[in-house]
Design a protein around this motif. Structure first.
Motif, short mmCIF file in Angstrom:
data_model
loop_
_atom_site.label_atom_id
_atom_site.label_comp_id
_atom_site.label_asym_id
_atom_site.label_seq_id
_atom_site.Cartn_x
_atom_site.Cartn_y
_atom_site.Cartn_z
N TYR A 44 0.86 -1.15 0.19
CA TYR A 44 0.07 0.06 -0.03
C TYR A 44 0.95 0.98 0.11
O TYR A 44 1.24 1.60 1.06
N PHE A 45 1.11 1.89 -1.11
CA PHE A 45 1.66 2.98 -1.15
C PHE A 45 1.02 4.36 -1.65
O PHE A 45 1.04 4.83 -2.69
N LEU A 77 -5.24 8.19 0.23
CA LEU A 77 -6.25 7.86 1.51
C LEU A 77 -5.28 6.79 2.44
O LEU A 77 -4.80 6.08 2.00
N GLY A 78 -4.98 7.33 3.65
CA GLY A 78 -4.60 6.33 4.40
C GLY A 78 -5.13 5.23 4.99
O GLY A 78 -6.53 5.03 4.71
N CYS A 117 -6.45 18.59 5.05
CA CYS A 117 -7.27 17.41 4.93
C CYS A 117 -6.77 16.52 6.17
O CYS A 117 -5.38 16.44 6.47
N THR A 118 -7.31 15.34 6.57
CA THR A 118 -6.77 14.51 7.60
C THR A 118 -7.19 13.01 7.08
O THR A 118 -6.66 12.07 7.70
N TYR A 119 -7.44 12.79 5.82
CA TYR A 119 -7.84 11.43 5.24
C TYR A 119 -6.57 10.88 4.58
O TYR A 119 -6.48 9.76 4.20
N LYS A 120 -5.56 11.64 4.35
CA LYS A 120 -4.30 11.22 3.57
C LYS A 120 -3.37 10.63 4.68
O LYS A 120 -3.66 9.50 5.31
#
Length: 424
Positions: free
Chosen positions: A43-44, A49-50, A246-249
């Motif tokens: 997962y790179f 999206l983290g 944003c906080t989703y990365k």
């Protein structure tokens, strides 16, 4: 973890040795990974999206329990009273971006926050109305700035100055940014740059850009979507006026998660700093008097408008606990070595043709390497996915590869290289 490029080896044994020496290796077990043929994917794609922290389901159940058992009482009771939910994440985010706790809040989403902040800090006059931004900024930033100047009665073609790479190049020269600021000194109202370009992965010198903007009487703001949780910052000490992210990365808060916002205390402490008001930004001492007359809190949270989005902050709160444990400086140290190793391995490949357009200097990039393909970029991307590698593709011709140090390993990077060696 202090390996130089000369010491790197293109072997599985070397990758295993590096992982064994990694003090952060246990954090990989704190995340759920999508599966491919019964194994974890490589997962790179944390720059898009983290991954989901394994602590998230229990954290959500905690708030569901409060809602289920307390209903409206959850605002004042339960494990995490909702009335203060934005405060539960602000301190951890402040550490990540180098801010004081009173300079940070969580609210809305990234582009909404950029609009709100620019409404506060863009104060155009007939003489001073121009905005400098990067050419090729993420479309939302382009749209936000374009509509901002239109609302204020200016033509985007006249008001917006875009700084482009030089002819035949992919990256922007810092001196070109600084020169444009100086050249437009008498007409410049704002510099609004991405802290890092989403396409190339180029990290900009926010400290120097801010200094240059202030020297000519302009304000400096940044979109930190690709920086927050990726590279340590010092926004307070750099005297940045405002920023949003944003906080989703890299922050792993999930799709649509609440955004973050920074306002330097010299502005946040001044309740006369203009902003659009809402009940949640009002002084808490008078909030429940339900009276006319907006009195903002003398904090960044004085920009809050609506009730804290509890279920959009739960995953962020859970993920930030991991960042508190790991430490952003430790993550950055690993990230530099991990990305340098990725670059080293990519340069061993002769079977596929691409150019790494991200800066080679680790001080000018984060966890992302952008691979530019003149031909077959989309096909190569699809083949990576078919082999259990999650990366993303951006037109024209770039595959973005981002090994996030919180949950990616040196073995992941080596497996990526091994798979690519067999591509045709």
């Amino acid at each position: 973890m202090n390996q130089t490029t000369e010491q790197f080896q293109a072997t599985a044994a070397f990758a295993a040795m590096m992982d064994n020496a990694d003090s952060l290796k246990a954090f990989k077990q704190s995340f759920f990974f999508p599966q491919h043929n019964g194994n974890d994917v490589i997962y790179f794609c944390g720059n898009s999206l983290g991954l989901q922290p394994k602590s998230v389901p229990a954290a959500i159940e905690t708030e569901l329990k409060s809602w289920r058992e307390l209903a409206v009482g959850g605002y004042f009771g339960g494990e995490n009273p909702w009335l203060y939910y934005q405060d539960y994440v602000s301190l951890s985010m402040a550490k990540l971006i180098g801010a004081k706790n009173n300079e940070v809040t969580a609210m809305n989403t990234l582009t909404v926050n950029l609009h709100l902040l620019m409404q506060s800090f863009y104060k155009p006059t007939k003489q001073r109305f121009k905005i400098i931004m990067e050419a090729g900024a993420f479309p939302s930033d382009q749209y936000a700035v374009e509509t901002l100047v239109k609302i204020n009665g200016f033509s985007p073609d006249e008001a917006i100055i875009e700084i482009s790479p030089r002819e035949g190049e992919k990256l922007i020269h810092e001196e070109d940014i600084l020169s444009a600021i100086k050249t437009n000194a008498n007409e410049l109202a704002m510099v609004m740059f991405g802290g890092m370009n989403y396409y190339t992965g180029q990290l900009f010198n926010m400290k120097r850009i801010t200094e240059a903007a202030h020297e000519v009487g302009a304000v400096a703001g940044f979109d930190l979507a690709h920086v927050a949780g990726n590279v340590p910052l010092s926004l307070h000490d750099w005297d940045v006026d405002f920023a949003a992210w944003c906080t989703y990365k890299y922050l792993n808060a999930g799709p649509g998660a609440t955004g973050g916002l920074f306002v330097h205390e010299k502005h946040a402490n001044d309740i006369e700093t203009p902003r659009l008001g809402g009940w949640w930004g009002n002084d808490e001492k008078t909030r429940f008097k339900m009276e006319k007359g907006f009195i903002p809190k003398p904090l960044a949270s004085g920009w809050n408008i609506s009730t804290a989005q509890v279920f959009n902050m739960v995953s962020l709160k859970a993920s930030l606990a991991l960042f508190d444990d790991a430490g952003i400086d430790n993550l950055r140290k690993k990230s530099i070595t991990l990305t340098n190793y990725l670059e080293f391995l990519l340069k061993q490949l002769s079977n596929i043709s691409f150019e790494i357009i991200t800066p080679e200097n680790s001080d000018e990039r984060g966890a992302q390497l952008s691979l530019f393909f003149k031909h077959d970029g989309r096909r190569i991307h699809d083949e990576m996915h078919n082999n259990g590698i999650i990366v993303d593709y951006r037109e024209p011709g770039v595959i973005r590869v981002a090994p996030a140090p919180m949950y990616c390993s040196f073995a992941d990077v080596y497996r990526f290289y091994e798979i690519l060696k067999n591509f045709k």
